[in-house]
Write an enzyme that holds these catalytic residues in place. Structure first.
Site, short mmCIF file in Angstrom:
data_model
loop_
_atom_site.label_atom_id
_atom_site.label_comp_id
_atom_site.label_asym_id
_atom_site.label_seq_id
_atom_site.Cartn_x
_atom_site.Cartn_y
_atom_site.Cartn_z
CD GLU A 158 27.27 21.38 -19.80
OE1 GLU A 158 27.20 22.45 -19.21
OE2 GLU A 158 27.04 20.30 -19.24
CG LEU A 211 27.83 23.92 -7.62
CD1 LEU A 211 26.59 23.29 -7.03
CD2 LEU A 211 27.51 24.63 -8.92
N GLY A 261 29.55 14.97 -11.98
CA GLY A 261 30.87 14.79 -12.59
C GLY A 261 30.84 14.19 -13.99
CB SER A 262 28.27 13.60 -16.58
OG SER A 262 27.75 14.86 -16.86
CG ASN A 263 30.40 18.51 -18.42
OD1 ASN A 263 30.62 18.62 -19.63
ND2 ASN A 263 29.22 18.78 -17.87
CG HIS A 286 26.63 29.53 -16.95
ND1 HIS A 286 26.47 29.43 -15.58
CD2 HIS A 286 25.46 29.98 -17.44
CE1 HIS A 286 25.25 29.83 -15.26
NE2 HIS A 286 24.63 30.18 -16.36
CG ASN A 292 32.44 27.82 -14.86
OD1 ASN A 292 32.34 26.65 -14.48
ND2 ASN A 292 31.42 28.66 -14.78
CG ASP A 312 28.19 32.59 -13.95
OD1 ASP A 312 29.06 31.70 -13.89
OD2 ASP A 312 27.04 32.43 -13.51
C1 GAR Z 1 26.92 21.23 -16.02
O1 GAR Z 1 25.77 21.34 -16.80
C2 GAR Z 1 27.61 22.56 -15.89
O2 GAR Z 1 27.46 23.36 -17.03
C3 GAR Z 1 26.88 23.16 -14.73
O3 GAR Z 1 26.73 22.11 -13.83
C4 GAR Z 1 26.53 20.90 -14.57
C5 GAR Z 1 27.39 19.83 -13.96
O4 GAR Z 1 27.06 18.58 -14.48
N1 GAR Z 1 27.61 24.26 -14.16
C6 GAR Z 1 27.01 25.34 -13.66
O5 GAR Z 1 25.81 25.46 -13.59
C7 GAR Z 1 27.96 26.42 -13.15
N2 GAR Z 1 27.25 27.64 -12.91
P1 GAR Z 1 28.02 17.33 -14.30
O6 GAR Z 1 28.36 17.25 -12.81
O7 GAR Z 1 27.23 16.15 -14.72
O8 GAR Z 1 29.24 17.56 -15.14
#
Ligand code: GAR
Length: 191
Positions: A175, A86, A13-15, A105, A103, A146
């Site tokens: 990101e 996911l 969940g950092s994003n 990616h 989303n 995707d």
């Molecule tokens: C992120 O890098 C995002 O781009 C990726 O999961 C990570 C989640 O990180 N998403 C995918 O791979 C989707 N296919 P986070 O939980 O630290 O935000």
């Protein structure tokens, strides 16, 4: 009118945190809800710490879709942002929020996308393929993994000898830098 965002996340969940923090400082946009499919995901704790309501749905409820749509309606959600989510987005949601689900990616789609390609697996594939460049893709969600229309991409180099962890770190920085900003621009265009 205030635009109300829901963030869907399955992992750390950092994003999600970065989006919440960004919009806290902005007038007229708010992350009102975090949804997850995993009760033990890092994002659940982060939402709690940040004071954002968070709900966890079981996989069967996600597949059905309607309970999720109902919750989103209750919170008056206008726009959905996937951040490391996911599961497939159910049909009911796609219909309820047409062109309002995006989303991110962690690679340059169409490279290294598709089912099972998420998080570190993507960065491993980039390193194994010997790519000299990778990056992020922000895209609309449709019924195929995707494959929704691409909204924005940004790139970063992959240096010879890079580990996938080093690549992951570089991509994460992109990101954090771009995702909130791109979402904000999309929100301004909403009717
Ligand atoms: C992120 O890098 C995002 O781009 C990726 O999961 C990570 C989640 O990180 N998403 C995918 O791979 C989707 N296919 P986070 O939980 O630290 O935000």
């Amino acid at each position: 009118m205030e635009k109300r965002i829901a963030v869907f996340a399955s992992g750390s969940g950092s994003n999600a945190e970065n989006l919440i923090a960004y919009f806290e400082k902005k007038e007229g946009v708010k992350v009102v809800l975090v949804l997850s499919n995993k009760s033990d995901a890092g994002v659940v704790k982060r939402a709690e710490r940040l004071g954002v309501p968070c709900q966890v749905f079981q996989n069967a409820q996600w597949r059905e879709g309607d309970p999720v749509v109902q919750t989103l309606r209750e919170y008056g959600v206008d726009f959905i942002v996937l951040a490391g989510f996911l599961l497939r987005v159910p049909e009911a949601l796609l219909h309820a929020y047409p062109n309002r689900i995006v989303n991110i990616h962690p690679a340059l789609l169409p490279r290294h996308g598709g089912k099972g390609m998420y998080g570190d697996r993507v960065h491993q594939a980039v390193v194994e393929a010997g790519d000299t460049e990778t990056g992020i893709t922000i895209h609309y969600i449709n019924e195929h993994y995707d494959e929704g229309g691409i909204i924005f991409q940004a790139t970063c180099p992959v240096h010879p000898g890079d580990t996938f962890q080093e690549v992951a770190q570089r991509v994460h920085q992109l990101e954090y830098q771009y995702y909130p900003h791109v979402v904000e621009q999309l929100l301004h265009k909403l009717p």
